[in-house]
Motif scaffolding. Structure first.
Motif, short mmCIF file in Angstrom:
data_model
loop_
_atom_site.label_atom_id
_atom_site.label_comp_id
_atom_site.label_asym_id
_atom_site.label_seq_id
_atom_site.Cartn_x
_atom_site.Cartn_y
_atom_site.Cartn_z
N LYS A 3 32.95 57.38 13.35
CA LYS A 3 32.18 56.58 14.35
C LYS A 3 31.38 57.74 15.05
N PHE A 6 28.66 59.11 12.73
CA PHE A 6 27.65 58.23 12.74
C PHE A 6 26.74 58.31 13.80
N ILE A 7 27.18 58.26 15.16
CA ILE A 7 26.39 58.19 16.35
C ILE A 7 25.68 59.64 16.34
N TYR A 10 22.88 59.58 13.87
CA TYR A 10 21.77 58.49 14.10
C TYR A 10 20.86 59.28 15.36
N ALA A 174 18.16 50.62 12.27
CA ALA A 174 18.82 49.67 13.33
C ALA A 174 18.61 48.42 13.14
N SER A 210 28.51 45.11 13.02
CA SER A 210 28.36 46.53 13.11
C SER A 210 28.84 47.26 11.93
N GLU A 214 27.04 49.55 9.25
CA GLU A 214 27.30 50.81 9.01
C GLU A 214 27.63 51.36 7.70
N ASN A 217 24.64 53.03 7.02
CA ASN A 217 24.24 53.95 8.01
C ASN A 217 23.07 53.26 8.86
N LYS A 218 23.34 51.91 9.11
CA LYS A 218 22.47 51.29 10.03
C LYS A 218 23.16 50.96 11.42
N ARG A 219 22.39 50.86 12.48
CA ARG A 219 23.05 50.78 13.76
C ARG A 219 22.79 49.31 14.31
N TRP A 221 22.49 47.01 17.65
CA TRP A 221 21.80 46.80 18.91
C TRP A 221 22.20 45.30 19.36
N SER A 255 29.89 52.57 18.51
CA SER A 255 28.22 52.93 18.13
C SER A 255 27.36 52.04 18.35
#
Length: 366
Positions: A3, A6-7, A10, A174, A210, A214, A217-219, A221, A255
């Motif tokens: 994680k 990943f952050i 991003y 995202a 989430s 992931e 590789n999308k986030r 919100w 994340s």
């Protein structure tokens, strides 16, 4: 570790070149109607891009001609070609374009059941509560908006089709899932949810979405109100939770980006999310003074935070709760006139002016 990586990736991709004090200078607004795309593209090109907006959350919901689930198309939905026009203008101005589809809550509004529960009524968390012919609040059923049951075995097969398709057509990195004002959760009459912990159910749904994102590789919100305890904070049932979901703040993936909306006061809750290791964006709506205070608050948080917390304060995102065309019209109407002190448009201008002020201060200090 996965994680954190990943952050980092991003943040490096989207914010690595940013020299400004805020990584996010955003606007959240309804996606335009099909006949308003040209007007909206012009607005982005001539207004939003030039003033420095770098994040645009578009509330799409069912306003797209979905191919994976055509039964969930709204009336006169946006075409793929129209979405690509929005994508192109966002790329031109280096704007992070994020589509939103409300998940979990907000599956109805007033006298109208939204498309998901209209087509798939079996997903309804509270089928025993009927949508009234004339909606009033408050009401005996506690009905604000319907929710889908997150434990229904088929619901994610459907909603993830929408999520995957809308991310693909938007070429997005995202996705905003909404998830605000979820009042119907763990209903006592739901055969799957009854007796379960609302905080655990809410967190599990956030994490399910989430982790689905992931994989590519999308986030994720989301809005932050369900993660704030209304009773201990004194904030109340709208901007915070009175239905036992607040403990989910300790259970959700780090994340997830939190959009912390407060419209009456510049409440210091972004610090709560940062302390929990979550990235946070402060979100005003209609009061210019509140927006200014939120900008200054976020700036002070960043200036006074430890290195571990500093990067969690991402910035600001103005929220618009009228149609895109109505906002654009009012924005232009007020541009060269005396500005009404309490409007969405005045608040948006105040937020952007305050951001420029703190960025000027920061550059002079540094």
């Amino acid at each position: 570790m996965r994680k954190l990586l990943f952050i980092f990736l991003y943040t490096s991709i989207y914010f690595g070149h940013a020299q400004d004090i805020f990584e996010v200078k955003g606007l959240c607004i309804a996606a335009p109607n099909a006949d308003g795309v040209t007007e909206f593209v012009k607005f982005v090109d001539e207004e939003l891009g030039p003033i420095g907006i770098n994040t645009l959350v578009l509330r799409v919901d069912f306003n797209y001609a979905y191919e994976s689930r055509p039964e969930l198309r709204g009336n006169n939905p946006l075409s793929k070609e129209q979405i690509k026009e929005l994508v192109a203008v966002a790329k031109k101005h280096h704007i992070n374009l994020i589509p939103q589809v409300n998940l979990f809550g907000h599956q109805s509004w007033a006298e109208k059941t939204n498309k998901l529960l209209e087509v798939y009524p079996e997903f309804d968390e509270t089928p025993h509560i009927k949508i009234p012919e004339k909606y009033e609040w408050p009401n005996a059923d506690g009905l604000y908006c319907k929710s889908y049951c997150p434990l229904h075995p088929e619901v994610h097969n459907v909603v993830f089709d929408l999520v995957d398709e809308i991310i693909s057509v938007f070429e997005a990195k995202a996705f905003h899932a909404g998830m605000d004002e979820v009042f119907y959760i763990a209903d006592e009459k739901c055969p799957r949810c009854q007796g379960k912990d609302p905080a655990a159910i809410f967190a599990d749904e956030v994490n399910k979405i989430s982790r689905h994102l992931e994989i590519n590789n999308k986030r994720l919100w989301i809005w932050g109100d369900r993660l704030i305890d209304a009773s201990t904070s004194g904030i109340g049932m709208w901007e915070a939770s009175m239905n036992n979901t607040a403990r989910a703040i300790d259970l959700i993936d780090k994340s997830v980006v939190i959009c912390d909306w407060h419209y009456e006061k510049a409440l210091p809750t972004p610090a709560l999310f940062a302390l929990k290791g979550l990235d946070v964006v402060a979100c005003p709506w209609k009061k210019p003074d509140v927006a200014k205070e939120q900008v200054n608050m976020m700036y002070k948080f960043k200036e006074n935070a430890t290195p571990e917390m500093k990067e969690h304060f991402l910035g600001m995102m103005h929220t618009v709760w009228s149609s895109a065309s109505e906002f654009i019209k009012s924005y232009h109407t007020q541009k060269n006139k005396e500005i009404n002190p309490v409007t969405q448009e005045a608040c948006f201008r105040a937020m952007m002016a305050a951001i420029k002020d703190v960025e000027r201060i920061s550059k002079n200090v540094n």
